[in-house]
Design a protein around this motif. Structure first.
Motif, PDB file in Angstrom:
ATOM      1  N   THR A 111       0.797  -1.142  -0.108  1.00  0.00           N
ATOM      2  CA  THR A 111      -0.069   0.086   0.136  1.00  0.00           C
ATOM      3  C   THR A 111       0.844   1.233  -0.124  1.00  0.00           C
ATOM      4  OG1 THR A 111      -1.577  -1.431   1.086  1.00  0.00           O
ATOM      5  CG2 THR A 111      -1.680   1.124   1.046  1.00  0.00           C
ATOM      6  N   LEU A 112       2.075   1.204   1.015  1.00  0.00           N
ATOM      7  CA  LEU A 112       2.643   2.375   0.785  1.00  0.00           C
ATOM      8  C   LEU A 112       3.316   2.674  -0.557  1.00  0.00           C
ATOM      9  CD1 LEU A 112       4.611   4.513   2.267  1.00  0.00           C
ATOM     10  CD2 LEU A 112       6.194   2.378   2.915  1.00  0.00           C
ATOM     11  N   ILE A 113       3.992   1.546  -1.149  1.00  0.00           N
ATOM     12  CA  ILE A 113       4.630   2.025  -2.337  1.00  0.00           C
ATOM     13  C   ILE A 113       3.490   2.374  -3.538  1.00  0.00           C
ATOM     14  CG2 ILE A 113       5.946   0.996  -4.272  1.00  0.00           C
ATOM     15  CD1 ILE A 113       7.419   1.285  -1.528  1.00  0.00           C
ATOM     16  N   THR A 114       2.563   1.466  -3.498  1.00  0.00           N
ATOM     17  CA  THR A 114       1.363   1.888  -4.591  1.00  0.00           C
ATOM     18  C   THR A 114       1.214   3.271  -4.249  1.00  0.00           C
ATOM     19  OG1 THR A 114       0.442  -0.358  -4.227  1.00  0.00           O
ATOM     20  CG2 THR A 114      -0.891   1.412  -5.118  1.00  0.00           C
ATOM     21  N   PHE A 115       0.792   3.978  -3.151  1.00  0.00           N
ATOM     22  CA  PHE A 115       0.349   5.114  -3.005  1.00  0.00           C
ATOM     23  C   PHE A 115       1.493   6.508  -3.358  1.00  0.00           C
ATOM     24  CE2 PHE A 115      -3.630   3.109  -2.020  1.00  0.00           C
ATOM     25  CZ  PHE A 115      -4.295   4.227  -2.595  1.00  0.00           C
ATOM     26  N   ILE A 116       2.675   5.686  -2.951  1.00  0.00           N
ATOM     27  CA  ILE A 116       3.864   6.898  -3.391  1.00  0.00           C
ATOM     28  C   ILE A 116       3.800   6.850  -5.054  1.00  0.00           C
ATOM     29  CG2 ILE A 116       6.143   6.827  -3.676  1.00  0.00           C
ATOM     30  CD1 ILE A 116       6.478   5.762  -1.098  1.00  0.00           C
ATOM     31  N   LEU A 117       3.466   5.779  -5.741  1.00  0.00           N
ATOM     32  CA  LEU A 117       3.444   5.892  -7.016  1.00  0.00           C
ATOM     33  C   LEU A 117       2.081   6.664  -7.638  1.00  0.00           C
ATOM     34  CD1 LEU A 117       4.174   2.269  -8.200  1.00  0.00           C
ATOM     35  CD2 LEU A 117       5.579   4.209  -8.710  1.00  0.00           C
ATOM     36  N   SER A 118       1.193   6.847  -6.872  1.00  0.00           N
ATOM     37  CA  SER A 118      -0.004   7.380  -7.212  1.00  0.00           C
ATOM     38  C   SER A 118      -0.103   8.853  -7.331  1.00  0.00           C
ATOM     39  CB  SER A 118      -1.152   6.928  -6.222  1.00  0.00           C
ATOM     40  OG  SER A 118      -1.194   8.025  -4.879  1.00  0.00           O
ATOM     41  N   GLN A 119       1.151   9.389  -6.465  1.00  0.00           N
ATOM     42  CA  GLN A 119       1.176  10.918  -6.555  1.00  0.00           C
ATOM     43  C   GLN A 119       1.213  11.698  -7.928  1.00  0.00           C
ATOM     44  OE1 GLN A 119       4.900  12.766  -5.103  1.00  0.00           O
ATOM     45  NE2 GLN A 119       4.598  10.973  -3.760  1.00  0.00           N
ATOM     46  N   ASN A 120       0.103  12.597  -8.089  1.00  0.00           N
ATOM     47  CA  ASN A 120       0.190  13.293  -9.310  1.00  0.00           C
ATOM     48  C   ASN A 120       0.262  12.309 -10.633  1.00  0.00           C
ATOM     49  OD1 ASN A 120       0.032  15.974 -10.329  1.00  0.00           O
ATOM     50  ND2 ASN A 120       2.154  15.584 -11.386  1.00  0.00           N
ATOM     51  N   ASN A 121      -0.680  11.333 -10.401  1.00  0.00           N
ATOM     52  CA  ASN A 121      -0.949  10.247 -11.406  1.00  0.00           C
ATOM     53  C   ASN A 121      -2.362   9.948 -11.629  1.00  0.00           C
ATOM     54  OD1 ASN A 121       1.234   9.449 -13.034  1.00  0.00           O
ATOM     55  ND2 ASN A 121       1.879   8.322 -11.549  1.00  0.00           N
ATOM     56  N   ASN A 122      -2.944   9.577 -12.712  1.00  0.00           N
ATOM     57  CA  ASN A 122      -4.130   9.033 -12.723  1.00  0.00           C
ATOM     58  C   ASN A 122      -4.125   7.271 -12.675  1.00  0.00           C
ATOM     59  OD1 ASN A 122      -3.443   7.759 -15.265  1.00  0.00           O
ATOM     60  ND2 ASN A 122      -3.900   9.643 -16.355  1.00  0.00           N
ATOM     61  N   ILE A 123      -5.387   7.074 -12.440  1.00  0.00           N
ATOM     62  CA  ILE A 123      -5.487   5.512 -11.768  1.00  0.00           C
ATOM     63  C   ILE A 123      -5.145   4.710 -12.879  1.00  0.00           C
ATOM     64  CG2 ILE A 123      -7.373   3.935 -11.157  1.00  0.00           C
ATOM     65  CD1 ILE A 123      -8.556   6.140  -9.561  1.00  0.00           C
ATOM     66  N   PRO A 124      -5.376   4.686 -14.233  1.00  0.00           N
ATOM     67  CA  PRO A 124      -5.009   3.793 -15.097  1.00  0.00           C
ATOM     68  C   PRO A 124      -3.255   3.737 -15.089  1.00  0.00           C
ATOM     69  CG  PRO A 124      -6.771   5.044 -16.302  1.00  0.00           C
ATOM     70  CD  PRO A 124      -6.373   5.661 -14.971  1.00  0.00           C
ATOM     71  N   ARG A 125      -2.758   4.828 -15.065  1.00  0.00           N
ATOM     72  CA  ARG A 125      -1.240   4.807 -15.041  1.00  0.00           C
ATOM     73  C   ARG A 125      -0.791   4.175 -13.717  1.00  0.00           C
ATOM     74  NH1 ARG A 125       3.978   6.731 -16.241  1.00  0.00           N
ATOM     75  NH2 ARG A 125       4.358   8.340 -14.854  1.00  0.00           N
ATOM     76  N   ILE A 126      -1.306   4.516 -12.494  1.00  0.00           N
ATOM     77  CA  ILE A 126      -1.034   3.925 -11.213  1.00  0.00           C
ATOM     78  C   ILE A 126      -1.105   2.285 -11.479  1.00  0.00           C
ATOM     79  CG2 ILE A 126      -1.425   3.497  -9.000  1.00  0.00           C
ATOM     80  CD1 ILE A 126      -2.876   6.235  -9.113  1.00  0.00           C
ATOM     81  N   LYS A 127      -2.146   1.964 -12.166  1.00  0.00           N
ATOM     82  CA  LYS A 127      -2.397   0.475 -12.217  1.00  0.00           C
ATOM     83  C   LYS A 127      -1.098   0.000 -13.243  1.00  0.00           C
ATOM     84  CE  LYS A 127      -7.195  -0.086 -11.897  1.00  0.00           C
ATOM     85  NZ  LYS A 127      -8.397  -0.045 -12.467  1.00  0.00           N
ATOM     86  N   GLY A 128      -0.686   0.687 -14.262  1.00  0.00           N
ATOM     87  CA  GLY A 128       0.350   0.082 -15.283  1.00  0.00           C
ATOM     88  C   GLY A 128       1.800   0.045 -14.343  1.00  0.00           C
TER      89      GLY A 128
END
Length: 296
Positions: A111-128
């Motif tokens: 969860t920690l890493i995933t939400f670091i990746l989420s910053q200033n990103n859209n959901i489809p790209r976060i998934k990628g």
DNA sequence: CGCCAGGTTGTCG
DNA sequence: CGACAACATGGC
């Protein structure tokens, strides 16, 4: 021949679990639905297929029943909790739109890493990005599927190693997070037990983790239901529905209210006008800035 | 092509 | 302290 565990969970119908609403409401990023409306995803080292059959949740490939029970937090009675939320009209509308959301108990580090990746990103790209991280550095668990990489594994990497997943400026944040978790500088036990504000501060020792990512990690990865992540969408929801903030009475379950609001403001047809209005406001702000710049 | 994305950081005033 | 550009990348 591969054997599969099949688990049955009879859940209280009044909780009205919805897999679509729960798995596609922005709290997790590794689930996808197939043409038969079955959900496929990964929990720990298990590739799992989920679907609802009558009053049963069926999980193929699970480690055991407990794994699914814990993941969906079936111990928590949502009926009572939703009654409390529905005292507030906007939350009542949000529940009316999608009351089948449950806050999952996801892995802390993931969860920690995933939400670091989420910053200033859209959901489809976060998934990628999450998939790229897993397929490059996660342990294979069969059929071309990969577990989420461990903090040990990620802590061995350099920023250059991570460049393959093209996560941009977030690479160094991930490395720092992996190192701090791996060395116990940031640890789960503390995050679960500290008062909320202290837990946030503890997580924010990681470079690239601010209050929003900290709160998402606490809510989705540490099951801190008192954590209330405020992102652009929640700002819009608060602006339109709770200009004076949420009632303090809801603080202990603020995170759950947050998730219903997030899904409602972002996707409900009822909030379409709000989305358009907020967009108009943004354009206006931008125009103002332009004129200001032209003057100077 | 331009806008925007489940933000955070560093740097101005 | 508060505002605000910069950040790296790609979805739409």
């Amino acid at each position: 021949m591969k054997t599969k565990t099949i688990s049955f969970y009879s859940f209280d119908k009044t909780d009205n679990l919805s897999l679509s609403q729960t798995l596609d409401c922005g709290q997790c990023f590794r689930w996808h639905i197939d043409e038969n409306s079955k959900w496929h995803g990964i929990i720990g080292k298990n590739a799992i297929t989920l679907y609802i059959d009558g009053e049963n949740l069926i999980a193929l490939g699970a480690e055991n029943e407990k794994q699914i029970f814990d993941y969906f937090d079936f111990n928590l009675n949502y009926k009572k909790l939703k009654n409390e939320l529905s005292l507030y009209p906007p939350l009542k509308s949000a529940l009316n739109y999608a009351e089948g959301i449950r806050i999952l108990r996801q892995d802390f580090f993931e969860t920690l890493i995933t939400f670091i990746l989420s910053q200033n990103n859209n959901i489809p790209r976060i998934k990628g990005l999450v998939e790229a991280l897993c397929s490059n550095f996660g342990e294979p668990i069969g059929d071309g599927i990969f577990a989420f990489p461990s903090c040990e594994k990620l802590s061995q990497l350099t920023v250059e190693d991570l460049s393959i997943i093209k996560c941009g400026f977030r690479a160094r944040y991930i490395i720092d997070a992996a190192n701090k978790v791996n060395h116990g500088i940031v640890n789960y036990e503390l995050l679960s037990s500290l008062p909320l504000e202290k837990a946030e501060e503890h997580l924010m020792k990681i470079v690239g983790v601010g209050k929003k990512v900290a709160d998402c990690t606490l809510l989705f990865g540490c099951h801190r239901l008192d954590a209330f992540p405020v992102d652009v969408w929640i700002k819009r929801a608060l602006h339109n529905f709770f200009p004076n903030g949420l009632d303090q009475k809801l603080s202990p379950i603020g995170g759950i209210a947050q998730q219903f609001l997030f899904h409602y403001i972002r996707t409900s047809p009822e909030t379409e006008n709000i989305r358009l209005e907020e967009k108009r406001l943004r354009q206006e702000e931008k125009q103002l800035k332009k004129e200001k710049k032209a003057k100077s």
